[in-house]
Scaffold this motif. Structure first.
Motif, mmCIF file in Angstrom:
data_model
loop_
_atom_site.group_PDB
_atom_site.id
_atom_site.type_symbol
_atom_site.label_atom_id
_atom_site.label_comp_id
_atom_site.label_asym_id
_atom_site.label_seq_id
_atom_site.Cartn_x
_atom_site.Cartn_y
_atom_site.Cartn_z
ATOM 1 N N LYS A 199 0.828 -1.191 0.000
ATOM 2 C CA LYS A 199 0.000 0.000 0.000
ATOM 3 C C LYS A 199 0.862 1.240 0.000
ATOM 4 O O LYS A 199 2.025 1.222 0.450
ATOM 5 N N LEU A 200 0.282 2.303 -0.509
ATOM 6 C CA LEU A 200 0.986 3.582 -0.568
ATOM 7 C C LEU A 200 0.982 4.218 0.819
ATOM 8 O O LEU A 200 -0.028 4.230 1.504
ATOM 9 N N ASN A 201 2.159 4.720 1.226
ATOM 10 C CA ASN A 201 2.198 5.509 2.460
ATOM 11 C C ASN A 201 1.803 6.931 2.107
ATOM 12 O O ASN A 201 2.380 7.532 1.201
ATOM 13 N N VAL A 202 0.802 7.453 2.766
ATOM 14 C CA VAL A 202 0.384 8.829 2.492
ATOM 15 C C VAL A 202 0.478 9.644 3.777
ATOM 16 O O VAL A 202 0.025 9.212 4.839
ATOM 17 N N PHE A 203 1.133 10.809 3.673
ATOM 18 C CA PHE A 203 1.273 11.695 4.837
ATOM 19 C C PHE A 203 0.813 13.082 4.451
ATOM 20 O O PHE A 203 0.878 13.467 3.284
ATOM 21 N N ASP A 204 0.352 13.830 5.450
ATOM 22 C CA ASP A 204 0.143 15.256 5.222
ATOM 23 C C ASP A 204 1.519 15.906 5.189
ATOM 24 O O ASP A 204 2.424 15.501 5.921
ATOM 25 N N GLY A 205 1.693 16.889 4.337
ATOM 26 C CA GLY A 205 2.999 17.529 4.247
ATOM 27 C C GLY A 205 2.848 19.012 3.954
ATOM 28 O O GLY A 205 1.770 19.483 3.599
ATOM 29 N N THR A 206 3.941 19.712 4.109
ATOM 30 C CA THR A 206 3.937 21.132 3.723
ATOM 31 C C THR A 206 5.108 21.382 2.792
ATOM 32 O O THR A 206 6.185 20.807 2.952
ATOM 33 N N LEU A 207 4.874 22.237 1.806
ATOM 34 C CA LEU A 207 5.912 22.596 0.841
ATOM 35 C C LEU A 207 6.562 23.880 1.325
ATOM 36 O O LEU A 207 5.884 24.868 1.610
ATOM 37 N N GLU A 208 7.881 23.849 1.439
ATOM 38 C CA GLU A 208 8.608 25.048 1.872
ATOM 39 C C GLU A 208 9.583 25.425 0.789
ATOM 40 O O GLU A 208 10.428 24.624 0.406
ATOM 41 N N ARG A 209 9.431 26.654 0.274
ATOM 42 C CA ARG A 209 10.298 27.108 -0.803
ATOM 43 C C ARG A 209 11.421 27.977 -0.249
ATOM 44 O O ARG A 209 11.215 28.792 0.653
#
Lengths: 365, 289
Positions: A240-250
């Motif tokens: 199964k795919l591991n799915v996490f909430d994430g944030t993109l930081e530029r």
């Protein structure tokens, strides 16, 4: 424009309120091995049966070599189908099973005979011609079913999960045989399955279906590498795919994705990516780089469970309620690992927006 | 010890079969043996047998031209009513084997004659086929056909009986054929369509061969049932007019209980038993080949 061998133009089907298929468009090229992949109830079998003429369309049209199929009954479509449970004629011998369709097309007996024997030899069932289906193993029965399809030299093969009733070993063998045969005969093939391994190994191109809609069309490797949405990524992942909430930081020229299991550096982020701060991050078990630290002071997850699969081992680890499944080579696994660390560089990361639509795919630096 | 328990285990199935065998022996096998005994003796008084007469009852039976005529009529009845009722039952089943509205009601309607008491069916039939203003003759009159004397005419009586029997039995065969049709593997029929087989070809090359076990079952049940036809004859024609509708069982009944020729009736019953057995054997052999 060259007319494709098989074209679905806005095909739709409903049962009462339930929409089984919705405005479906697909094109299959001459000689192509095309796989319809999706979970049960996604409409793939309905689509196949509509192509065969065993079910009617509510909307749209299917074209075979440019001819609209709707007015043509199944008997006249020059399509051969291989069924999940083989559907051999139980009261006929293997020979009669294979000759049945040829007789219907009023060929001369000698010609029929030669054709049947040639096809049987091709499939390695020449010695079984006088047997009846109940005297054959599952693998042999499915070979006969293939033979019955091939012998007629139809314009199109339809295959409805032909391997799912076979046990694992035979399945792999017959799968290889189907691929070899199709390569050799180059007859356009539409193949339905819910097994992503079958789709990956067999397809020239495939369409992933869910809830009556096409999610993605492409070569298996392209779909695997760059799934169009979270559903496709999930469906092509095993286990199964591991799915996490994430944030993109530029930062200047670079970006990184921060998740509960680590921060992944994103080299050359496309400018089109904009500034979605909150997103969903998918990582396949086999595409995560890990190490098994001895030192407790390093940040790590605790190993919860080990599932050996042979050459690969699934390791399920957890920290603060976040669980991750990774697949590692058996010989890279220390004895009784207790700690697992995700190595942030070299992981294949799939980014999706909150609605599940793919934003970007990258290998972390 | 060990050997004993093994023996017990081997004997156990027979132990379980004993009650049924006892019932069958008392009410079936013993009466057949008794029948054979009776057919070889002169009639006695009450339950006792008269003196041994050998095969003379059989001789008497076989030298009676009426026996041969009645045998022929029985065959005519059986081999007309069974195939017709089976074909009609299959036809109705094919018509009803589709997603129709009110299918349950239609099935019940076709099945109704089966559950109707034979006496009621006979009374109804007598009224319908009455040559003096019966329904059937009235309907024929409407389309300009002269009345037919049905059950009172030596030519028409047996065919009329056959029609009534078919009407009574067809629903039963229909229900069993319907169950058989619905158990057919749909994918096999689909495969035949894609192989280019049109409906009629599909029926004869796929459906009918696959229904073979159903056909065998119905055939056996129907053959046994029609050879034993008695009640319609007894209720409607008493074998008449002038034996035109007399059949083996009714003839045996007449001999045994009207003419008190018990030995002759016994011989007749045994002959019939052997006949049915032979025909069923033939049918089973044909189907299992």
């Amino acid at each position: 424009m060259i007319e494709p061998a098989l074209r679905f133009a806005g095909v739709g089907k409903s049962y009462g309120e339930a929409r089984i298929l919705d405005d479906l468009h697909l094109e299959v090229a001459e000689g192509e091995f095309f796989v319809l992949l999706g979970p049960s109830g996604c409409g793939k079998t309905t689509l196949l049966r509509m192509t065969a003429g065993l079910q009617t369309l509510d909307r749209g049209e299917i074209y075979l070599r440019g001819t609209a199929l709707s007015p043509v009954p199944p008997e006249g479509r020059n399509i051969a189908m291989v069924f999940q449970d083989y559907a051999l004629y139980p009261h006929m011998t293997v020979y009669q099973n294979m000759a049945f369709g040829l007789r219907r097309h009023a060929r001369r007996r000698a010609e029929t005979d030669a054709q049947v024997r040639k096809t049987a030899a091709l499939l390695g069932i020449g010695a079984l011609l006088e047997r009846r289906p109940h005297q054959l193993s599952g693998g042999q029965q499915q070979r006969v079913a293939l033979g019955r399809a091939i012998v007629r030299d139809p314009a199109l093969y339809l295959m409805d999960e032909p391997l799912s009733n076979l046990d694992a070993q035979v399945r792999a063998t017959v799968r290889t045989e189907i691929k070899e045969l199709q390569r050799r005969l180059r007859v356009t093939t539409l193949y339905v399955t819910h097994d992503q391994v079958e789709a990956m190994t067999l397809a020239d191109r495939m369409a992933v279906l869910n809830e009556g809609r096409v999610q993605q069309i492409g070569r298996p490797i392209d779909v695997y590498r760059a799934p169009a949405n979270e559903f496709v990524a999930q469906f092509l992942a095993s286990p199964k795919l591991n799915v996490f909430d994430g944030t993109l930081e530029r930062a200047a020229g670079t970006a990184s994705v921060r998740t509960a299991i680590g921060t992944f550096a994103f080299p050359n982020p496309p400018s089109s990516l904009g500034e979605p701060t909150a997103l969903r991050v998918g990582l396949r078990p086999e595409e995560i780089k890990v190490s098994f630290p001895i030192d407790e002071s390093e940040p790590h997850l605790s190993v919860r469970l080990i599932e050996p699969l042979g050459s690969q081992v699934l390791v399920i680890a957890e920290r603060d309620g976040t669980q991750v499944t990774v697949s590692v080579a058996a010989d890279a696994l220390p004895a009784e690992p207790r700690r697992l660390r995700v190595v942030p560089a070299g992981c294949a990361v799939h980014l999706f927006d909150r609605g599940g639509l793919a934003l970007a795919h990258f290998i972390s630096a | 010890m060990r050997l004993q328990s093994d023996r017990l285990a081997a004997a156990r199935p027979y132990l379980y079969l004993t009650p049924t065998l006892l019932v069958l022996a008392t009410f079936t096998y013993l009466p057949i043996a008794r029948l054979a005994e009776m057919s070889l003796h002169a009639p006695g008084t009450g339950a006792s047998l008269g003196p041994w007469i050998g095969l003379s009852a059989y001789q008497k039976l076989f030298s009676n031209p009426l026996f041969w005529r009645i045998l022929g009529q029985t065959f005519a009845y059986v081999f007309a009513s069974v195939p017709i009722a089976m074909a009609l039952g299959l036809g109705l089943a094919l018509l009803l084997d589709q997603p129709l509205r009110g299918l349950g009601l239609l099935r019940a309607l076709y099945y109704a004659p089966v559950v109707m008491p034979t006496v009621a069916v006979a009374a109804l039939a007598l009224w319908m086929f009455n040559p003096n203003g019966g329904l059937v003759d009235y309907l024929l009159h409407l389309v300009g056909i002269a009345p037919i004397p049905w059950l009172v005419d030596t030519t028409w009586a047996l065919p009329t009986l056959i029609v009534i029997a078919v009407w009574k039995n067809v629903g039963y065969y229909m229900v069993i054929y319907l169950a058989g049709l619905q158990a057919l593997p749909q994918a096999v029929l689909d495969a035949a369509r894609l192989d280019g087989a049109r409906p009629l070809v599909r029926f004869f090359t796929i459906t009918l061969p696959l229904l073979r076990p159903t056909t065998f079952f119905i055939g056996v049940v129907a053959l046994i049932g029609s050879f034993q036809v008695f009640d319609f004859v007894n209720l409607m024609t008493q074998g008449g007019p002038s034996n035109a509708t007399n059949v083996l069982v009714y003839f045996a009944y007449q001999n045994g209980f009207a003419y008190m020729q018990l030995g002759l009736a016994a011989a007749l019953s045994l002959v019939m038993f052997a006949l049915v057995l032979a025909i069923l054997g033939l049918v089973a052999w044909t189907f299992n080949r």
